[in-house]
Design an enzyme around this catalytic site. Structure first.
Site, PDB file in Angstrom:
ATOM      1  N   ARG A 135      84.143 -23.261  50.030  1.00 24.62           N
ATOM      2  CA  ARG A 135      82.770 -23.072  50.529  1.00 24.62           C
ATOM      3  C   ARG A 135      82.772 -23.100  52.061  1.00 24.62           C
ATOM      4  NH1 ARG A 135      78.413 -26.836  47.718  1.00 24.62           N
ATOM      5  NH2 ARG A 135      76.997 -25.418  48.851  1.00 24.62           N
ATOM      6  N   CYS A 137      77.020 -31.356  54.467  1.00 25.97           N
ATOM      7  CA  CYS A 137      77.514 -30.724  53.244  1.00 25.97           C
ATOM      8  C   CYS A 137      76.546 -29.608  52.901  1.00 25.97           C
ATOM      9  CB  CYS A 137      77.649 -31.751  52.125  1.00 25.97           C
ATOM     10  SG  CYS A 137      76.093 -32.615  51.743  1.00 25.97           S
TER      11      CYS A 137
END
Length: 279
Positions: free
Chosen positions: A180, A238
């Site tokens: 990611r 995050c």
């Protein structure tokens, strides 16, 4: 338990001793998974005796929007939720999830941010508790209302501008999975990639197989290699501020305090003018 405890973690045997000693500890079950199923199902199937279910999506976050998928709740909303769950200023709190403390860390961080001084995370969560042969119940707990008073500012936070600055002048850790970070996949947010200058530091590497945190020295070395050393400002983000709280907890165990970008990537990409890096 006391705020002067050397570690923000507690072992199952320690928690069991607190329960048997009637120390008045408040236990919050924060089991949660991105995309479900709802953690309340796991709670009803079996939980630590005396634990009350805490819903990460509604008790530990405001509704999703431009501020992110899990923005910080208002002080009033958080105070109301914690009082309903039995949290009091003078009573220690222990939080747990299934195993790796990702959701529990969000509860730990949010309670600390809003001024609770004695919060611990059950290392290894429900898995460690059952592996230790400790009792489990399916009885629904309805504790007495608490008297917790929310006082924001107990932990450092970042907004988008300060996160961008920290990526240049300090260390900004990206707690998501490496793919990611690189922008190869993005299963949740509308844009893939990372904040320019951020360093990839997946939270999966903070824990051992089975979900318990690595020891202080292991974590300290891990973060030192990533550029986190004393005197250098550090922050973590995050997707929505959940796994980044786990990163901040791991840094705390290592003796390296860090700020949380609560809005995280879901807030960053809400503004199309903010730069995105890949690779």
């Amino acid at each position: 338990m006391s705020p002067s405890s050397a570690s923000p973690l507690i072992r199952p045997e320690e928690l069991a001793a607190l329960e048997s000693g009637r120390d008045g500890v408040t236990i919050l079950d924060v089991r949660w998974r991105l995309g479900g199923p709802p953690g309340i199902q796991s709670y009803r199937e079996g939980h630590i005796p005396g634990a009350v279910f805490c819903d990460l999506d509604t008790d530990l976050a405001a509704p999703p929007g431009p501020e992110g998928r899990h923005p910080l709740p208002s002080a009033a909303a958080f105070q109301s939720a914690m009082r309903r769950l039995g949290v009091s200023d003078a009573r220690p709190v222990v939080v747990y999830d299934d195993a790796d403390s990702t959701a529990a860390a969000r509860a730990w961080w949010t309670l600390r941010y809003f001024g609770h001084g004695d919060v611990r995370v059950l290392d290894g969560g429900m898995r460690a508790w059952t592996e230790a042969g400790l009792p489990v119940t399916g009885d629904t707990e309805a504790g007495k209302p608490g008297d917790f008073t929310a006082r924001p500012g107990g932990m450092p936070v970042l907004d988008a501008g300060r996160a961008a600055e920290l990526a240049v002048r300090g260390v900004l850790l990206d707690a998501r999975a490496a793919e990611r970070y690189r922008g190869e996949v993005e299963p949740v947010d509308p844009v893939a990639g990372h904040i320019p200058g951020a360093v990839s530091a997946p939270t999966a590497q903070n824990v051992e197989p089975g979900g318990r945190f690595h020891g202080r020295e292991f974590l300290r070395e891990r973060f030192n290699v990533l550029g986190v050393v004393e005197g250098v400002p550090v922050g973590a983000y995050c997707g929505s501020g959940v796994t980044a709280a786990h990163e901040v907890l791991a840094l705390e165990i290592a003796g390296l305090p860090a700020a949380l970008y609560a809005g995280s990537w879901s807030n960053w990409v809400a503004d199309p003018d903010r730069p995105v890096a890949t690779g």
